[in-house]
Write a protein that holds these residues in place. Structure first.
Motif, PDB file in Angstrom:
ATOM      1  N   TRP A 253     -38.574  84.510  -1.862  1.00  2.00           N
ATOM      2  CA  TRP A 253     -38.293  83.615  -1.325  1.00  2.00           C
ATOM      3  C   TRP A 253     -39.551  83.892  -0.705  1.00  2.00           C
ATOM      4  O   TRP A 253     -40.428  82.718   0.912  1.00  2.00           O
ATOM      5  N   LYS A 254     -40.034  85.197   0.173  1.00  2.00           N
ATOM      6  CA  LYS A 254     -40.955  85.754   0.988  1.00  2.00           C
ATOM      7  C   LYS A 254     -42.302  85.462   0.267  1.00  2.00           C
ATOM      8  O   LYS A 254     -42.905  85.520   1.282  1.00  2.00           O
ATOM      9  N   LEU A 325     -46.437  77.755   7.639  1.00  2.00           N
ATOM     10  CA  LEU A 325     -47.976  78.255   7.912  1.00  2.00           C
ATOM     11  C   LEU A 325     -48.364  79.515   6.609  1.00  2.00           C
ATOM     12  O   LEU A 325     -49.361  80.085   6.405  1.00  2.00           O
ATOM     13  N   GLN A 326     -47.469  80.388   7.017  1.00  2.00           N
ATOM     14  CA  GLN A 326     -47.500  81.447   6.240  1.00  2.00           C
ATOM     15  C   GLN A 326     -47.459  81.681   4.807  1.00  2.00           C
ATOM     16  O   GLN A 326     -47.760  83.115   4.249  1.00  2.00           O
ATOM     17  N   THR A 327     -46.705  81.161   4.057  1.00  2.00           N
ATOM     18  CA  THR A 327     -45.692  81.426   3.028  1.00  2.00           C
ATOM     19  C   THR A 327     -46.117  80.433   1.631  1.00  2.00           C
ATOM     20  O   THR A 327     -46.765  79.350   1.833  1.00  2.00           O
ATOM     21  N   SER A 328     -47.129  81.089   0.561  1.00  2.00           N
ATOM     22  CA  SER A 328     -47.769  80.236  -0.254  1.00  2.00           C
ATOM     23  C   SER A 328     -46.476  79.258  -0.967  1.00  2.00           C
ATOM     24  O   SER A 328     -45.096  79.598  -0.945  1.00  2.00           O
ATOM     25  N   LYS A 334     -48.727  87.132  -1.537  1.00  2.00           N
ATOM     26  CA  LYS A 334     -48.738  88.162  -0.343  1.00  2.00           C
ATOM     27  C   LYS A 334     -48.804  87.112   1.038  1.00  2.00           C
ATOM     28  O   LYS A 334     -49.299  86.254   0.880  1.00  2.00           O
ATOM     29  N   PRO A 335     -47.783  87.187   1.592  1.00  2.00           N
ATOM     30  CA  PRO A 335     -46.794  85.788   2.657  1.00  2.00           C
ATOM     31  C   PRO A 335     -48.959  86.620   4.473  1.00  2.00           C
ATOM     32  O   PRO A 335     -49.007  87.671   4.468  1.00  2.00           O
ATOM     33  N   TRP A 336     -49.403  84.986   4.520  1.00  2.00           N
ATOM     34  CA  TRP A 336     -49.964  85.541   5.790  1.00  2.00           C
ATOM     35  C   TRP A 336     -49.572  85.941   7.414  1.00  2.00           C
ATOM     36  O   TRP A 336     -48.115  85.990   7.184  1.00  2.00           O
ATOM     37  N   SER A 337     -50.526  86.909   7.301  1.00  2.00           N
ATOM     38  CA  SER A 337     -49.683  86.681   9.277  1.00  2.00           C
ATOM     39  C   SER A 337     -49.781  86.478  10.091  1.00  2.00           C
ATOM     40  O   SER A 337     -50.895  84.842   9.882  1.00  2.00           O
TER      41      SER A 337
END
Length: 349
Positions: A253-254, A325-328, A334-337
């Motif tokens: 889920w990350k 906003l960070q996760t697809s 790969k999660p966004w910073s």
């Protein structure tokens, strides 16, 4: 306002009538037609039976893991004579066609058993258990209607029979139909009606089977991670960081907000492609392209379901929007910073 509602209600009824005239396919046996329509009418009728003092609209949700498996069993029963002859045949083409059909059926059985197990342990089959999204959906529909109880009842009951019962069971039928193709193909090869598309397994077919196994495994891992999180949440055993968020955002889920949904969609797309490849069916031809309607409708339904789920999550958890906003959304990535999120926001200004 009333005329607009009437038009929408008429459109829904027209759509339901069209589906009723097209499904199941005309060439289906009387057994399959009876199974389909008894399930539609039965699930709708059971929604009037009160559980813990309330009506329950999750009857089809309970059928979801079971209906495709039962359909496959019925198709196999209908062609049992030819299918059993294929097992004893010396012809490599006949036995290969049968083995491919068996592989597809076993994978669907595993899919159904795993999903059913996950639903049972979550309590979805308990008396009174209902998917919380149906109450949200009903409230959203009623907000758009005039304050007339009769009209609201009529619109919701139309939605109940056309969408909750008919559409969802039709969807389950459509995603399962490629397996009927594989079973009947084995029967026609066995009786000599057609020649087999190949003598053995191609690399593509093997790769598709392996991919389906991987998808089932990843979906199981995602569901297990969600289940463990929810259990720890009930027990008050979350870490400080997890408790602040309130929702699962680690493990698979990350990298995806809905890894289980992504795998579910992909599984049925790959199953359709596998059955078409195994039987030499050209999915691009006009007479066969309808076989893709099941996976396509499943993707559309789950997209809308995810939209609704996420709107509810945003209202419950303040940090969920940051997670979005960070996760697809679906495809693991790969999660966004924080910097990437900010740069993306600036690029849209």
């Amino acid at each position: 306002m009333n005329s607009c509602v009437s038009q929408h209600l008429a459109s829904v009824c027209e759509f339901g009538g069209w589906m009723a005239s097209k499904l199941p396919c005309p060439e289906e046996s009387a057994h399959v037609k009876t199974l389909f329509w008894s399930s539609v009418v039965g699930s709708w009728a059971l929604s009037f039976v009160r559980q813990n003092g309330q009506r329950n609209f999750s009857i089809v949700d309970r059928l979801w893991p079971l209906f495709p498996v039962v359909l496959v069993a019925q198709w196999l029963y209908d062609d049992r004579a030819y299918f059993s002859c294929a097992a004893a045949a010396d012809d490599l083409q006949v036995r290969t066609a049968q083995h491919k059909a068996i592989a597809a059926m076993v994978l669907v059985a595993i899919w159904g058993a795993r999903l059913c197990f996950n639903s049972i342990r979550r309590g979805d089959y308990a008396v009174g258990a209902e998917d919380y999204r149906w109450a949200v959906t009903r409230a959203a529909i009623e907000r758009r209607l005039p304050a007339c109880s009769c009209l609201r009842w009529a619109v919701w009951e139309t939605f109940n029979i056309v969408f909750i019962s008919l559409f969802q069971l039709a969807l389950l039928y459509l995603i399962s139909v490629p397996l009927r193709l594989a079973i009947q193909y084995t029967a026609t090869v066995a009786d000599g009606t057609v020649n087999a598309a190949a003598d053995g397994w191609s690399f593509t077919e093997i790769a598709l089977v392996v991919l389906m196994i991987v998808l089932l495994e990843v979906e199981a891992i995602a569901d297990q991670q969600m289940y463990k999180f929810q259990q720890r949440k009930k027990q008050g055993a979350l870490t400080k960081h997890e408790a602040e968020a309130g929702f699962v955002h680690s493990g698979l889920w990350k990298y995806s907000r809905h890894p289980n949904v992504a795998c579910e969609q992909a599984f049925w797309v790959v199953m359709c492609v596998f059955c078409a490849t195994a039987t030499g069916t050209d999915l691009g031809s006009p007479e066969n392209i309808w076989l893709l309607s099941g996976p396509a409708l499943l993707i559309l339904l789950m997209w809308a379901s995810v939209q609704l789920t996420e709107s509810i999550s945003r209202s419950k958890y303040p940090l969920y929007q940051a997670y979005q906003l960070q996760t697809s959304r679906l495809i693991p990535w790969k999660p966004w910073s924080a910097a990437q999120v900010i740069n993306h926001a600036h690029s849209k200004l």
